[in-house]
Write an enzyme that holds these catalytic residues in place. Sequence first.
Site, PDB file in Angstrom:
ATOM      1  N   LYS A  52      60.448 -19.536  52.636  1.00 27.12           N
ATOM      2  CA  LYS A  52      61.762 -19.931  52.164  1.00 27.12           C
ATOM      3  C   LYS A  52      62.724 -19.102  51.925  1.00 27.12           C
ATOM      4  O   LYS A  52      63.802 -19.198  51.959  1.00 27.12           O
ATOM      5  CB  LYS A  52      61.573 -21.477  51.338  1.00 27.12           C
ATOM      6  CG  LYS A  52      60.838 -22.638  51.827  1.00 27.12           C
ATOM      7  CD  LYS A  52      60.288 -23.502  50.809  1.00 27.12           C
ATOM      8  CE  LYS A  52      59.304 -24.624  51.811  1.00 27.12           C
ATOM      9  NZ  LYS A  52      58.741 -25.644  50.642  1.00 27.12           N
ATOM     10  N   GLN A  96      58.012 -26.620  44.493  1.00 28.89           N
ATOM     11  CA  GLN A  96      56.791 -26.726  45.641  1.00 28.89           C
ATOM     12  C   GLN A  96      55.685 -27.717  45.224  1.00 28.89           C
ATOM     13  O   GLN A  96      54.958 -27.600  44.131  1.00 28.89           O
ATOM     14  CB  GLN A  96      56.338 -25.405  45.695  1.00 28.89           C
ATOM     15  CG  GLN A  96      55.552 -25.076  46.843  1.00 28.89           C
ATOM     16  CD  GLN A  96      56.183 -25.315  48.241  1.00 28.89           C
ATOM     17  OE1 GLN A  96      57.407 -25.426  48.496  1.00 28.89           O
ATOM     18  NE2 GLN A  96      55.244 -25.839  49.404  1.00 28.89           N
ATOM     19  N   ASP A 119      64.895 -31.294  48.955  1.00 32.98           N
ATOM     20  CA  ASP A 119      63.485 -31.594  49.820  1.00 32.98           C
ATOM     21  C   ASP A 119      63.739 -33.209  50.187  1.00 32.98           C
ATOM     22  O   ASP A 119      62.566 -33.636  50.949  1.00 32.98           O
ATOM     23  CB  ASP A 119      62.264 -31.585  48.686  1.00 32.98           C
ATOM     24  CG  ASP A 119      61.458 -30.549  48.973  1.00 32.98           C
ATOM     25  OD1 ASP A 119      61.411 -29.999  50.205  1.00 32.98           O
ATOM     26  OD2 ASP A 119      60.936 -30.090  47.908  1.00 32.98           O
TER      27      ASP A 119
HETATM   28  N1  GUN Z   1      54.394 -28.940  49.911  1.00 37.75           N
HETATM   29  C1  GUN Z   1      54.144 -29.172  51.326  1.00 37.75           C
HETATM   30  N2  GUN Z   1      55.389 -29.500  52.041  1.00 37.75           N
HETATM   31  C2  GUN Z   1      56.253 -29.339  50.938  1.00 37.75           C
HETATM   32  C3  GUN Z   1      57.699 -29.434  51.151  1.00 37.75           C
HETATM   33  O1  GUN Z   1      58.276 -29.815  52.200  1.00 37.75           O
HETATM   34  N3  GUN Z   1      58.528 -29.281  50.152  1.00 37.75           N
HETATM   35  C4  GUN Z   1      57.562 -28.921  48.950  1.00 37.75           C
HETATM   36  N4  GUN Z   1      58.343 -28.891  47.721  1.00 37.75           N
HETATM   37  N5  GUN Z   1      56.335 -28.930  48.643  1.00 37.75           N
HETATM   38  C5  GUN Z   1      55.668 -29.043  49.920  1.00 37.75           C
END
Ligand code: GUN
Length: 293
Positions: A52, A96, A119
């Site tokens: 990311k 995350q 998110d």
């Molecule tokens: N863990 C797995 N997928 C995601 C996501 O799209 N966002 C976040 N913050 N954590 C994740």
Amino acid sequence: MQLLDGKAISAQIKSEIKIEVENWISAGGKKPHLAAILVGEDGASETYVASKIRSCEEIGFTSTLLRFGPETTEAELLEAVESLNKNSDVDGFIVQLPLPKHISENTIMEAVDSSKDVDGFHPINVGRMCKGLPAYISATPFGILEMLIRAGIETSGKHCVVIGRSQIVGLPMSILMQRNEYPGNCTVTITHSKTKNLKEICQTADILIVALGRPEFVTADYIKDGAVVIDVGITRVKDASKKSGFAIKGDVNFADVAPKSSFITPVPGGVGLMTICGLLTNTLKAARKEIYK
Ligand code: GUN
């Protein structure tokens, strides 16, 4: 069978966002700024967050990574969330997942200011999405919708079966596929671990979205001829022949299912790569104040 190539589509979307960022900045806008909070030492999370951050650099965003140890308390994490909520230089941020067991993910998600919740996990964004109001759509559903759009896949009147009812994939995906717009207008069946006759239900799917987290669970006998198959699974399985020591497996047995499908996503190289595009799109929307003024 046509491959839904996440690598090519995500590269295209990133180059489009990069141009939008350049235009935004030349019109006097501030560089979009995404922050990410990473708690603990989960290997997969490390990889996702690194990717990311790298994507932010590629497309001209500012990024900040805040790392916290595995013993971090919920109160300490809430403090970090609060400080990002107040930081006017940060347009959007993510925490995350998964978080260590002693921290409530729901408590943390609710603490994020909904206008910075890129998110799309905050109940306000989920509720707005359900009502068809402007909202941050979470990354994986966004990625899947974009793949359907860019491949020109017809969805209206189709039977869409979703395997898995998770908060971040199955549930929002089922809502989005039934809404009265494109992609959408499907008749949706959402299935889960207690569903009876899962195979028979899947055999009636025109569009099958698989997000249950069991490697190679779906085989050819689940598939109607010509179905569109979207594989959301990303599981690391031990593989001594790989340098990393593991291979990435989807929830669909690709070699078995591909010949029966009209479109199919590979793993790796499918939905996984698309998810970052959702996050970047939401961050650009946050910087431009498109959803929350
Ligand atoms: N863990 C797995 N997928 C995601 C996501 O799209 N966002 C976040 N913050 N954590 C994740």
